[in-house]
Design an enzyme around this catalytic site. Structure first.
Site, PDB file in Angstrom:
ATOM      1  N   ASP A 152       0.815  -1.214   0.000  1.00 13.84           N
ATOM      2  CA  ASP A 152       0.000   0.000   0.000  1.00 13.84           C
ATOM      3  C   ASP A 152       0.851   1.268   0.000  1.00 13.84           C
ATOM      4  OD1 ASP A 152       0.946  -0.390   2.611  1.00 13.84           O
ATOM      5  OD2 ASP A 152      -1.023  -0.717   3.477  1.00 13.84           O
ATOM      6  N   ASN A 188      -7.604  -2.533  14.143  1.00  5.28           N
ATOM      7  CA  ASN A 188      -8.982  -2.822  13.720  1.00  5.28           C
ATOM      8  C   ASN A 188      -9.040  -4.032  12.782  1.00  5.28           C
ATOM      9  OD1 ASN A 188      -7.912  -1.834  11.349  1.00  5.28           O
ATOM     10  ND2 ASN A 188      -9.391  -0.175  11.072  1.00  5.28           N
ATOM     11  N   HIS A 236      -7.215  -4.501  10.054  1.00  8.60           N
ATOM     12  CA  HIS A 236      -6.923  -4.293   8.631  1.00  8.60           C
ATOM     13  C   HIS A 236      -5.634  -5.003   8.225  1.00  8.60           C
ATOM     14  CE1 HIS A 236      -4.747  -0.155   9.378  1.00  8.60           C
ATOM     15  NE2 HIS A 236      -3.830  -1.082   9.197  1.00  8.60           N
ATOM     16  N   GLU A 280      -9.578  -1.786   5.023  1.00 14.93           N
ATOM     17  CA  GLU A 280     -10.277  -1.453   6.259  1.00 14.93           C
ATOM     18  C   GLU A 280     -11.502  -2.356   6.430  1.00 14.93           C
ATOM     19  OE1 GLU A 280      -8.735   0.231   8.262  1.00 14.93           O
ATOM     20  OE2 GLU A 280      -8.004   2.163   7.535  1.00 14.93           O
TER      21      GLU A 280
END
Ligand code: GLP
Length: 246
Positions: free
Chosen positions: A71, A139, A141, A146
């Site tokens: 990313d 979270n 990811h 996400e």
């Protein structure tokens, strides 16, 4: 069919780091033309340092390998120290013999949708990723996929979750905020890798690991998609493994 990931739990983050670096070095020794999927984040800073140390000690090379990063933020100049491109040069590319241009990151300028398709095509044309390393967000990811990301998603532009913006603010000066969007390989892209090595250290990752590997797979926890992959190794320290029923 669901396959259990293989957990390798170490007493300390440092021990985890060294085991991951040794695993990568061994893979390169066996397959010098390895196609790596690479990750950023604080977890991987010491992993790259340990891998560079092993490389300097000799016995393997990156000369025939290539890599694709997961990313990159949208909107940062490439030389911005918090860009993942700058991170990769600082911690890895500048210290090893991977030929220039063989370590790629998603393109975040110009026609981004086209660039995402081109990135997928380049991964496919290379023969596909042999070994993908992954961190995990608090979270759940993976890359910047996400919660809510489809398990068959491909490389695309994504808006970052508020918790991710908060978690990554430390990489930016206080006067600058984290870019709100990024390009990430999709979950489907990640699942195409032949082997996946997920690395997690510290108590702040314990809940994400539990949701990823003990709960029913759900898009609420992107990493839970990994339960459908046949070869996932989880390297973690005891603090991160706290909520795993072992
Ligand atoms: C980052 C990256 C992820 C990384 C995760 C955890 O934002 N996009 O690839 O795995 O968040 O980062 P850290 O290792 O700093 O906890």
């Amino acid at each position: 069919m669901m396959t259990k990931p293989e957990f390798r739990v170490f007493p300390t983050a440092q021990a985890t780091t060294h085991a991951v670096a040794a695993h990568l070095a061994a893979a390169l020794k066996q397959h010098p033309a390895l196609r790596l999927g690479l990750a950023t984040g604080n977890t991987f800073v010491p992993v790259y340092a340990a891998l560079v140390d092993l490389y300097r000690a000799g016995g393997f090379s990156f000369a025939q390998s290539m890599s694709f990063n997961l990313d990159e933020y949208i909107g940062l100049p490439p030389e911005h120290p918090a860009s993942f491109g700058a991170y990769m040069r600082r911690h890895f590319f500048d210290h090893v013999d991977m030929p220039a241009g063989k370590g790629r990151l998603p393109i975040v300028e110009g026609d981004i949708d086209q660039a995402c398709q081109d990135y997928e095509a380049a991964i496919a044309a290379s023969g596909g990723i042999d070994l993908q390393v992954l961190g995990i967000g608090r979270n759940g990811h993976i890359g910047f996929n996400e919660p809510g990301s489809a398990f068959d998603s491909r490389t695309r532009q994504i808006d970052l979750a508020p918790s991710t913006l908060e978690a990554n603010q430390g990489d930016f000066p206080p006067t600058e905020s984290v870019p709100p969007s990024a390009v990430t390989m999709g979950i489907g892209t990640i699942l195409d890798a032949r082997e996946i090595v997920l690395v997690a250290n510290g108590a702040s990752k314990a809940e994400a690991l539990r949701a990823a590997f003990l709960a029913q797979p759900s898009t609420d926890c992107p990493a839970s998609a990994l339960q459908s992959h046949g070869r996932v190794l989880v390297f973690c320290d005891e603090a991160a493994a706290e909520k795993l029923d072992r």
